[in-house]
Design a protein around this motif. Structure first.
Motif, PDB file in Angstrom:
ATOM      1  N   ASN A  27      -1.122   2.492  -5.280  1.00 33.03           N
ATOM      2  CA  ASN A  27      -0.119   2.117  -4.274  1.00 33.03           C
ATOM      3  C   ASN A  27      -0.242   0.652  -3.887  1.00 33.03           C
ATOM      4  O   ASN A  27       0.769  -0.034  -3.683  1.00 33.03           O
ATOM      5  CB  ASN A  27      -0.238   3.002  -3.042  1.00 33.03           C
ATOM      6  N   TRP A  28      -1.469   0.146  -3.758  1.00 32.57           N
ATOM      7  CA  TRP A  28      -1.669  -1.266  -3.424  1.00 32.57           C
ATOM      8  C   TRP A  28      -1.101  -2.161  -4.523  1.00 32.57           C
ATOM      9  O   TRP A  28      -0.480  -3.190  -4.239  1.00 32.57           O
ATOM     10  CB  TRP A  28      -3.144  -1.577  -3.218  1.00 32.57           C
ATOM     11  N   ARG A  30       1.314  -1.376  -6.676  1.00 28.82           N
ATOM     12  CA  ARG A  30       2.775  -1.287  -6.628  1.00 28.82           C
ATOM     13  C   ARG A  30       3.347  -2.130  -5.493  1.00 28.82           C
ATOM     14  O   ARG A  30       4.360  -2.813  -5.659  1.00 28.82           O
ATOM     15  CB  ARG A  30       3.212   0.170  -6.459  1.00 28.82           C
ATOM     16  N   GLN A  31       2.694  -2.104  -4.313  1.00 25.46           N
ATOM     17  CA  GLN A  31       3.166  -2.891  -3.178  1.00 25.46           C
ATOM     18  C   GLN A  31       3.048  -4.379  -3.466  1.00 25.46           C
ATOM     19  O   GLN A  31       3.941  -5.161  -3.142  1.00 25.46           O
ATOM     20  CB  GLN A  31       2.401  -2.531  -1.904  1.00 25.46           C
ATOM     21  N   ALA A  32       1.959  -4.790  -4.105  1.00 26.00           N
ATOM     22  CA  ALA A  32       1.791  -6.198  -4.469  1.00 26.00           C
ATOM     23  C   ALA A  32       2.868  -6.632  -5.456  1.00 26.00           C
ATOM     24  O   ALA A  32       3.398  -7.740  -5.361  1.00 26.00           O
ATOM     25  CB  ALA A  32       0.402  -6.428  -5.058  1.00 26.00           C
ATOM     26  N   GLU A  33       3.231  -5.757  -6.384  1.00 22.29           N
ATOM     27  CA  GLU A  33       4.305  -6.070  -7.326  1.00 22.29           C
ATOM     28  C   GLU A  33       5.641  -6.199  -6.609  1.00 22.29           C
ATOM     29  O   GLU A  33       6.436  -7.093  -6.914  1.00 22.29           O
ATOM     30  CB  GLU A  33       4.377  -4.990  -8.410  1.00 22.29           C
ATOM     31  N   ALA A  34       5.897  -5.336  -5.633  1.00 25.50           N
ATOM     32  CA  ALA A  34       7.142  -5.425  -4.856  1.00 25.50           C
ATOM     33  C   ALA A  34       7.179  -6.722  -4.062  1.00 25.50           C
ATOM     34  O   ALA A  34       8.201  -7.409  -4.017  1.00 25.50           O
ATOM     35  CB  ALA A  34       7.277  -4.225  -3.922  1.00 25.50           C
ATOM     36  N   ASP A  35       6.051  -7.081  -3.438  1.00 23.63           N
ATOM     37  CA  ASP A  35       5.982  -8.318  -2.654  1.00 23.63           C
ATOM     38  C   ASP A  35       6.175  -9.549  -3.527  1.00 23.63           C
ATOM     39  O   ASP A  35       6.702 -10.563  -3.072  1.00 23.63           O
ATOM     40  CB  ASP A  35       4.652  -8.414  -1.910  1.00 23.63           C
ATOM     41  N   ALA A  36       5.760  -9.459  -4.799  1.00 20.59           N
ATOM     42  CA  ALA A  36       5.899 -10.582  -5.729  1.00 20.59           C
ATOM     43  C   ALA A  36       7.279 -10.626  -6.378  1.00 20.59           C
ATOM     44  O   ALA A  36       7.575 -11.526  -7.162  1.00 20.59           O
ATOM     45  CB  ALA A  36       4.818 -10.498  -6.812  1.00 20.59           C
ATOM     46  N   ARG A  39       9.246  -5.759  -8.630  1.00 24.76           N
ATOM     47  CA  ARG A  39       9.818  -4.413  -8.527  1.00 24.76           C
ATOM     48  C   ARG A  39      10.956  -4.460  -7.525  1.00 24.76           C
ATOM     49  O   ARG A  39      10.854  -5.126  -6.515  1.00 24.76           O
ATOM     50  CB  ARG A  39       8.790  -3.408  -8.005  1.00 24.76           C
ATOM     51  N   ASP A  40      12.020  -3.715  -7.826  1.00 24.01           N
ATOM     52  CA  ASP A  40      13.100  -3.639  -6.844  1.00 24.01           C
ATOM     53  C   ASP A  40      13.316  -2.205  -6.369  1.00 24.01           C
ATOM     54  O   ASP A  40      14.285  -1.914  -5.686  1.00 24.01           O
ATOM     55  CB  ASP A  40      14.392  -4.237  -7.390  1.00 24.01           C
ATOM     56  N   ASP A  41      12.375  -1.314  -6.708  1.00 24.61           N
ATOM     57  CA  ASP A  41      12.492   0.071  -6.266  1.00 24.61           C
ATOM     58  C   ASP A  41      11.703   0.342  -4.990  1.00 24.61           C
ATOM     59  O   ASP A  41      11.740   1.452  -4.463  1.00 24.61           O
ATOM     60  CB  ASP A  41      12.033   1.027  -7.368  1.00 24.61           C
ATOM     61  N   LEU A  42      10.997  -0.666  -4.464  1.00 25.93           N
ATOM     62  CA  LEU A  42      10.229  -0.535  -3.231  1.00 25.93           C
ATOM     63  C   LEU A  42      10.593  -1.657  -2.273  1.00 25.93           C
ATOM     64  O   LEU A  42      10.965  -2.749  -2.704  1.00 25.93           O
ATOM     65  CB  LEU A  42       8.720  -0.630  -3.517  1.00 25.93           C
ATOM     66  N   LEU A  43      10.455  -1.386  -0.983  1.00 25.62           N
ATOM     67  CA  LEU A  43      10.632  -2.444   0.013  1.00 25.62           C
ATOM     68  C   LEU A  43       9.413  -3.349  -0.002  1.00 25.62           C
ATOM     69  O   LEU A  43       8.291  -2.896  -0.230  1.00 25.62           O
ATOM     70  CB  LEU A  43      10.777  -1.850   1.416  1.00 25.62           C
ATOM     71  N   THR A  44       9.619  -4.632   0.268  1.00 27.65           N
ATOM     72  CA  THR A  44       8.484  -5.541   0.402  1.00 27.65           C
ATOM     73  C   THR A  44       7.810  -5.273   1.745  1.00 27.65           C
ATOM     74  O   THR A  44       8.368  -4.609   2.619  1.00 27.65           O
ATOM     75  CB  THR A  44       8.933  -7.014   0.346  1.00 27.65           C
ATOM     76  N   THR A  45       6.619  -5.793   1.910  1.00 30.76           N
ATOM     77  CA  THR A  45       5.897  -5.629   3.170  1.00 30.76           C
ATOM     78  C   THR A  45       6.709  -6.210   4.318  1.00 30.76           C
ATOM     79  O   THR A  45       6.811  -5.615   5.400  1.00 30.76           O
ATOM     80  CB  THR A  45       4.516  -6.303   3.082  1.00 30.76           C
ATOM     81  N   GLU A  46       7.322  -7.358   4.079  1.00 35.73           N
ATOM     82  CA  GLU A  46       8.150  -7.998   5.114  1.00 35.73           C
ATOM     83  C   GLU A  46       9.343  -7.120   5.482  1.00 35.73           C
ATOM     84  O   GLU A  46       9.675  -6.957   6.664  1.00 35.73           O
ATOM     85  CB  GLU A  46       8.631  -9.356   4.606  1.00 35.73           C
ATOM     86  N   GLU A  47       9.983  -6.522   4.480  1.00 29.28           N
ATOM     87  CA  GLU A  47      11.120  -5.641   4.750  1.00 29.28           C
ATOM     88  C   GLU A  47      10.696  -4.394   5.512  1.00 29.28           C
ATOM     89  O   GLU A  47      11.400  -3.933   6.411  1.00 29.28           O
ATOM     90  CB  GLU A  47      11.790  -5.234   3.438  1.00 29.28           C
TER      91      GLU A  47
END
Length: 82
Positions: A27-28, A30-36, A39-47
């Motif tokens: 999960n960490w 995947r979240q790092a990939e979204a933040d970078a 990935r567009d299937d997850l919200l970023t940490t900011e979102e």
């Protein structure tokens, strides 16, 4: 650590080194990939943070509009904040 390593280490091996559950590490990553932006299937940490703040504001508006101040708020199951 995972993202910087070349070639990519096996998650199970990294789990043993870090002492965490493999799903937590996954999960960490995947979240790092979204933040970078990879990935567009997850919200970023900011979102995610913005969404949580907006939900709190909506709850406050609903409670205030209903005339409830520092009373029980059935929509959230907690006390209304003011």
């Amino acid at each position: 650590m995972y993202r910087a390593a070349e070639p990519k280490p096996v998650i199970r091996r990294m789990v043993e080194e870090l002492g965490v559950h493999h799903e937590a590490l996954r999960n960490w990553i995947r979240q790092a990939e979204a933040d970078a932006g990879e990935r567009d299937d997850l919200l970023t940490t900011e979102e995610r943070e913005e969404l949580a703040q907006l939900r709190r504001e909506v709850q406050l508006c609903r409670c205030t509009a209903a005339g409830r101040r520092r009373t029980w708020c059935p929509s959230s199951g907690s006390r209304c904040r003011r």
